[in-house]
Design a protein around this motif. Structure first.
Motif, mmCIF file in Angstrom:
data_model
loop_
_atom_site.group_PDB
_atom_site.id
_atom_site.type_symbol
_atom_site.label_atom_id
_atom_site.label_comp_id
_atom_site.label_asym_id
_atom_site.label_seq_id
_atom_site.Cartn_x
_atom_site.Cartn_y
_atom_site.Cartn_z
ATOM 1 N N GLN A 79 0.891 -1.296 -0.033
ATOM 2 C CA GLN A 79 0.001 -0.097 -0.005
ATOM 3 C C GLN A 79 0.672 1.189 0.059
ATOM 4 O O GLN A 79 0.412 2.340 -0.297
ATOM 5 C CB GLN A 79 -0.959 0.162 1.037
ATOM 6 C CG GLN A 79 -1.879 -1.040 0.977
ATOM 7 C CD GLN A 79 -2.781 -1.428 2.593
ATOM 8 O OE1 GLN A 79 -2.308 -1.022 3.589
ATOM 9 N NE2 GLN A 79 -3.875 -1.836 2.159
ATOM 10 N N ARG A 80 2.003 1.322 0.284
ATOM 11 C CA ARG A 80 2.883 2.449 0.553
ATOM 12 C C ARG A 80 3.479 2.993 -0.668
ATOM 13 O O ARG A 80 4.007 3.990 -0.872
ATOM 14 C CB ARG A 80 4.049 1.985 1.685
ATOM 15 C CG ARG A 80 3.581 2.188 2.908
ATOM 16 C CD ARG A 80 4.837 2.131 3.981
ATOM 17 N NE ARG A 80 4.949 0.894 4.660
ATOM 18 C CZ ARG A 80 5.983 0.044 4.648
ATOM 19 N NH1 ARG A 80 7.280 0.557 4.056
ATOM 20 N NH2 ARG A 80 6.083 -0.942 5.718
ATOM 21 N N LYS A 81 3.260 1.968 -1.672
ATOM 22 C CA LYS A 81 3.830 2.569 -3.097
ATOM 23 C C LYS A 81 5.479 2.894 -3.161
ATOM 24 O O LYS A 81 5.919 3.736 -3.620
ATOM 25 C CB LYS A 81 3.070 3.773 -3.562
ATOM 26 C CG LYS A 81 1.587 3.365 -3.690
ATOM 27 C CD LYS A 81 1.258 3.003 -5.273
ATOM 28 C CE LYS A 81 -0.050 2.755 -5.391
ATOM 29 N NZ LYS A 81 -0.408 2.136 -6.672
ATOM 30 N N GLU A 132 1.717 -14.293 -7.924
ATOM 31 C CA GLU A 132 0.310 -13.665 -8.408
ATOM 32 C C GLU A 132 0.576 -12.046 -7.578
ATOM 33 O O GLU A 132 0.130 -11.216 -8.567
ATOM 34 C CB GLU A 132 -0.937 -14.159 -8.373
ATOM 35 C CG GLU A 132 -1.027 -15.265 -9.386
ATOM 36 C CD GLU A 132 -2.123 -16.376 -8.925
ATOM 37 O OE1 GLU A 132 -2.636 -16.327 -7.786
ATOM 38 O OE2 GLU A 132 -2.336 -17.514 -9.525
ATOM 39 N N PHE A 133 0.656 -12.324 -6.674
ATOM 40 C CA PHE A 133 1.015 -10.930 -5.889
ATOM 41 C C PHE A 133 1.530 -10.017 -6.461
ATOM 42 O O PHE A 133 1.466 -8.883 -6.787
ATOM 43 C CB PHE A 133 1.013 -11.236 -4.292
ATOM 44 C CG PHE A 133 1.470 -9.978 -3.624
ATOM 45 C CD1 PHE A 133 0.680 -9.005 -3.224
ATOM 46 C CD2 PHE A 133 2.862 -9.557 -3.402
ATOM 47 C CE1 PHE A 133 1.009 -7.777 -2.607
ATOM 48 C CE2 PHE A 133 3.468 -8.607 -2.790
ATOM 49 C CZ PHE A 133 2.445 -7.558 -2.091
ATOM 50 N N LEU A 134 3.185 -10.434 -6.504
ATOM 51 C CA LEU A 134 4.189 -9.570 -7.119
ATOM 52 C C LEU A 134 3.741 -9.306 -8.517
ATOM 53 O O LEU A 134 4.091 -8.151 -8.964
ATOM 54 C CB LEU A 134 5.464 -10.285 -7.273
ATOM 55 C CG LEU A 134 6.709 -9.200 -7.214
ATOM 56 C CD1 LEU A 134 6.561 -8.267 -6.174
ATOM 57 C CD2 LEU A 134 7.883 -10.324 -6.961
ATOM 58 N N ILE A 138 3.521 -5.532 -10.216
ATOM 59 C CA ILE A 138 4.332 -4.825 -11.215
ATOM 60 C C ILE A 138 3.391 -4.431 -12.286
ATOM 61 O O ILE A 138 3.665 -3.585 -12.928
ATOM 62 C CB ILE A 138 5.434 -6.003 -11.619
ATOM 63 C CG1 ILE A 138 6.412 -6.404 -10.554
ATOM 64 C CG2 ILE A 138 6.042 -5.616 -13.031
ATOM 65 C CD1 ILE A 138 6.985 -7.608 -10.784
ATOM 66 N N ARG A 139 2.368 -5.250 -12.585
ATOM 67 C CA ARG A 139 1.366 -4.759 -13.629
ATOM 68 C C ARG A 139 0.967 -3.466 -13.500
ATOM 69 O O ARG A 139 0.867 -2.683 -14.170
ATOM 70 C CB ARG A 139 0.262 -5.717 -13.582
ATOM 71 C CG ARG A 139 -0.847 -5.432 -14.762
ATOM 72 C CD ARG A 139 -1.813 -6.271 -14.877
ATOM 73 N NE ARG A 139 -1.417 -7.969 -15.357
ATOM 74 C CZ ARG A 139 -1.633 -8.784 -14.400
ATOM 75 N NH1 ARG A 139 -2.050 -8.751 -13.272
ATOM 76 N NH2 ARG A 139 -1.125 -9.960 -14.995
ATOM 77 N N LYS A 140 0.392 -3.099 -12.131
ATOM 78 C CA LYS A 140 0.024 -1.867 -11.857
ATOM 79 C C LYS A 140 1.286 -0.539 -12.089
ATOM 80 O O LYS A 140 0.833 0.320 -12.627
ATOM 81 C CB LYS A 140 -0.203 -1.901 -10.206
ATOM 82 C CG LYS A 140 -1.590 -1.324 -10.230
ATOM 83 C CD LYS A 140 -2.024 -1.431 -8.330
ATOM 84 C CE LYS A 140 -2.780 -2.578 -8.093
ATOM 85 N NZ LYS A 140 -2.660 -2.692 -6.376
ATOM 86 N N ARG A 146 5.620 3.564 -14.288
ATOM 87 C CA ARG A 146 6.821 3.544 -13.270
ATOM 88 C C ARG A 146 7.757 2.597 -14.157
ATOM 89 O O ARG A 146 8.901 2.661 -13.739
ATOM 90 C CB ARG A 146 6.593 3.255 -11.936
ATOM 91 C CG ARG A 146 5.979 4.332 -11.266
ATOM 92 C CD ARG A 146 6.274 4.284 -9.735
ATOM 93 N NE ARG A 146 5.820 2.894 -9.145
ATOM 94 C CZ ARG A 146 4.580 2.489 -9.009
ATOM 95 N NH1 ARG A 146 3.662 3.173 -9.286
ATOM 96 N NH2 ARG A 146 4.477 1.063 -8.673
ATOM 97 N N PHE A 147 7.121 1.425 -14.473
ATOM 98 C CA PHE A 147 8.021 0.423 -14.908
ATOM 99 C C PHE A 147 7.849 0.193 -16.717
ATOM 100 O O PHE A 147 6.930 0.657 -16.870
ATOM 101 C CB PHE A 147 7.459 -0.979 -14.478
ATOM 102 C CG PHE A 147 7.782 -1.064 -12.983
ATOM 103 C CD1 PHE A 147 8.814 -0.265 -12.208
ATOM 104 C CD2 PHE A 147 6.667 -1.771 -12.182
ATOM 105 C CE1 PHE A 147 8.606 -0.336 -10.764
ATOM 106 C CE2 PHE A 147 6.802 -1.763 -10.820
ATOM 107 C CZ PHE A 147 7.789 -1.021 -10.256
#
Lengths: 200, 200
Positions: A79-81, A132-134, A138-140, A146-147
DNA sequence: TGCTAACAAGTAAGCACTTACATACTTACT
DNA sequence: AGTAAGTATGTAAGTGCTTACTTGTTAGCA
């Protein structure tokens, strides 16, 4: 006669002893006799609580599949981005947990190699969900520019792979780590390489 | 009576059958009876060539430790000073070899988990030397200012880890890969992330 | 004809699982 | 409250099958 325990508590102690042995020696490599000795009971007691050795093994895998600590703590940090923070937190948590209790990693590997029927469930609960979490994180990041553009699942597996491989080397193959390379420093370097590698 | 072969050829066939079984089911999971059946001989023949089941297993590990194909081909590519090319070549070769014959990876894991005495030698010949090769390559790149300052061994292990983890997921845990993610594309992405990550 | 590859048929130990019985705790009736 | 019956926890001692390894003998080849 030995001390008399509730069925629940006795069962718990059998599982506890069995986890240690199965993780160290595998399903085939563990004798029911050894489990009984480790739990300080007779073999017959194992069979009062579990129909077969295999059923005991399955109960352990199911129990180990149910815990969610790592994912929960990862979600909090996410959540901290703070990209580097997320990678560091995930990596460190994986290492801390595995070093504190290597049985999970060994059970996971043994169950896959020995072809246990619940190996898939085990893998999905422990590894796939982390991917899946990571991957979602990364998709976001890609969407938010950013990526750079890439397959987020493959990238996620790449980072997890760095950590997993570190754990395999040290926990399974017994490589000693030099004093200067603490888990923190190693994770820091992995996170730094990976983050710089996926950023625009 | 069965066909009569030279001791050398018979030994080779026993080893061949045993490799397949040990890699699939582990040392403890493989019966000498099965090996005999797979090699189409009687159990007694195994014991004419190997004193014990363990000795047969050790002979296999020693043989598998001796081959050098991957390192040799890696050294060839390294001369070209094409960083992305080196990473791609190492990664692809690892995947190609393991997919063509997963027995080596499985034997390596089984021997470490089951605590075989030669597991260390196996690990050093197959994994450690690869780490060292890539580590040296990265160290040179750091000296030549192409890469930023970092621990080259940790970095090398990071890249190898991405590939190893890919292999674990697909070969051991049986994850299917979607059609768009061929080994080439995956390696390309890993190499791209990693290289961008270590460059200045 | 002697040497070595080959096998059929063991053998002793190991193993998952069972059985028959003993002992402690719980419950319910007087 | 006292106690007998019922139930759950426990064990010692198997049982039969599996398994790594052996032995005694046969048969192909130089």
């Amino acid at each position: 006669m030995k001390e008399r325990l509730s069925a629940q508590e006795r069962r718990r102690r059998i599982v506890e002893a069995a986890v240690e042995l199965f993780s160290r020696k595998g399903f085939r490599g563990t004798r029911t006799r050894e489990i009984a000795e480790a739990a300080d009971i007779s073999e017959a007691m194992i069979y009062r609580h579990f129909a077969t050795k295999r059923e005991l093994y399955s109960a352990i895998i199911e129990a180990k599949s149910a815990t969610e600590e790592l994912l929960a703590s990862a979600a909090t940090v996410a959540q901290r981005k703070d990209d580097a923070g997320v990678l560091r937190a995930v990596g460190l948590k994986m290492i801390e947990q595995t070093e504190a209790d290597p049985s999970l990693m060994r059970l996971l590997l043994f169950s896959a190699l020995e072809g246990h029927e619940l190996s898939d469930i085990f893998f999905e609960s422990r590894v796939k969900r982390l991917h899946e979490f990571l991957s979602n994180y990364i998709r976001k990041g890609i969407k938010e520019k950013r990526f750079r553009s890439m397959d987020p699942l493959i990238a996620a597996r790449g980072f997890i792979g760095m950590i997993v491989h570190y754990l395999l080397i040290h926990e399974l193959f017994g490589v000693k780590r030099p004093p200067r390379s603490s888990p923190e420093e190693v994770v820091e370097q992995f996170a730094s390489i990976f983050l710089k590698g996926i950023e625009r």
